[in-house]
Scaffold this motif. Structure first.
Motif, mmCIF file in Angstrom:
data_model
loop_
_atom_site.group_PDB
_atom_site.id
_atom_site.type_symbol
_atom_site.label_atom_id
_atom_site.label_comp_id
_atom_site.label_asym_id
_atom_site.label_seq_id
_atom_site.Cartn_x
_atom_site.Cartn_y
_atom_site.Cartn_z
ATOM 1 N N VAL A 1 -55.615 36.455 11.816
ATOM 2 C CA VAL A 1 -55.813 37.853 11.425
ATOM 3 C C VAL A 1 -56.257 38.006 9.962
ATOM 4 C CG1 VAL A 1 -54.747 40.141 11.261
ATOM 5 C CG2 VAL A 1 -54.268 38.680 13.232
ATOM 6 N N PRO A 2 -55.633 37.314 8.981
ATOM 7 C CA PRO A 2 -56.112 37.466 7.596
ATOM 8 C C PRO A 2 -57.585 37.089 7.419
ATOM 9 C CG PRO A 2 -53.917 36.494 7.613
ATOM 10 C CD PRO A 2 -54.394 36.494 9.031
ATOM 11 N N PRO A 3 -58.044 35.914 7.892
ATOM 12 C CA PRO A 3 -59.480 35.636 7.756
ATOM 13 C C PRO A 3 -60.326 36.556 8.625
ATOM 14 C CG PRO A 3 -58.415 33.885 9.020
ATOM 15 C CD PRO A 3 -57.328 34.738 8.454
ATOM 16 N N GLY A 4 -59.806 36.932 9.775
ATOM 17 C CA GLY A 4 -60.551 37.815 10.664
ATOM 18 C C GLY A 4 -60.827 39.173 10.031
ATOM 19 N N LEU A 5 -59.849 39.712 9.309
ATOM 20 C CA LEU A 5 -60.037 40.993 8.637
ATOM 21 C C LEU A 5 -61.131 40.893 7.586
ATOM 22 C CD1 LEU A 5 -59.344 43.912 7.973
ATOM 23 C CD2 LEU A 5 -57.455 43.078 6.549
ATOM 24 N N GLU A 6 -61.147 39.802 6.821
ATOM 25 C CA GLU A 6 -62.171 39.637 5.783
ATOM 26 C C GLU A 6 -63.573 39.524 6.389
ATOM 27 O OE1 GLU A 6 -61.585 40.016 2.536
ATOM 28 O OE2 GLU A 6 -59.580 40.497 3.256
ATOM 29 N N VAL A 7 -63.686 38.835 7.507
ATOM 30 C CA VAL A 7 -64.985 38.719 8.165
ATOM 31 C C VAL A 7 -65.414 40.074 8.728
ATOM 32 C CG1 VAL A 7 -66.225 37.672 10.098
ATOM 33 C CG2 VAL A 7 -64.713 36.263 8.682
#
Length: 234
Positions: A53-59
């Motif tokens: 979720v953390p990297p997914g939000l940034e993408v």
């Protein structure tokens, strides 16, 4: 960046450790190559909770794309919760690693109990993180599956198979780090794999790619989803 057709990696990061500050930094770095791909037209970011979720939000933020939860849980080895011999996906499918199971010598009761536990966890996470919406809604779009890393790749394999059932235009896997074995395995399943930090060591741990590492809590995921909702990404 090295593009071999089905795998894109950053060769300057090959076999390096501690290349990302944290998952958020990893997501920002992951967004860079994704944002330049002309083959991606209508992306839907499908993050695997919790670590994805953390990297997914940034993408999702960088691509201005919707963020969806792709809930997949490993079927845990009874005496080692960190290890798994299969996975259960958001659409109820169960994938078992039969070759691994042979060596574990699990009883039928142990297998069934582990599957039931994973199913329950998937249902709980769908309710908690996706407001009960099981499907990530990817028909005719570019599904970008994101996690914080690939160790064996089996959970991601299950996610790819589940995503295919949603009839996307293509399935892209994007992860900050991964073992060479897992990356090659997943590249045979997905249309494209982006893995910035490919590592060839026999002893691989996702956490080694990060300077700061901790298990992402449910509360952290919910706070990130609030941010995504405020940005109009949910």
């Amino acid at each position: 960046m090295l593009d071999t057709g089905r795998i894109i990696e950053d060769r300057s990061l090959r076999d390096r450790l501690s290349v990302f500050e944290n998952r958020t930094d990893a997501g920002r770095q992951l967004a860079a190559p994704l944002s330049t791909l002309e083959t991606i037209a209508e992306p839907v970011i499908c993050a695997i909770p919790a670590g994805g979720v953390p990297p997914g939000l940034e993408v999702a933020r960088a691509l201005k794309a919707p963020l969806r939860m792709a809930v997949v849980r490993k079927v845990q080895v009874p005496w080692d919760p960190e290890a798994g011999f299969g996975a259960v996906t958001w659409n109820g499918r169960v994938f078992l690693n039969r070759s691994l199971m042979t060596g574990l010598d699990l009883s039928e009761a142990e297998v069934n109990a582990a599957i039931a536990k994973a199913r329950k966890n998937v249902a709980e996470r769908i309710e908690k993180f996706a407001s009960g919406r099981e499907e990530p809604e990817i028909e005719g779009q570019d599904a970008i599956l994101i996690d914080d890393g690939l160790a064996t790749g089996y959970t991601m394999f299950a996610a790819i198979e589940a995503a295919r059932a949603g009839s996307p235009r293509q399935v892209v896997v994007a992860v900050p780090t991964g073992s060479l074995h897992a990356v090659n395995f997943i590249a045979r399943q997905a249309d494209l794999v982006i893995c910035l930090n490919v590592r060839t060591s026999r002893t691989f741990a996702v956490a080694q790619a990060y300077e700061q590492w901790h298990d992402v809590t449910d509360q952290e995921v919910q706070e990130l989803l609030i941010q995504a909702r405020d940005m109009g990404l949910l």
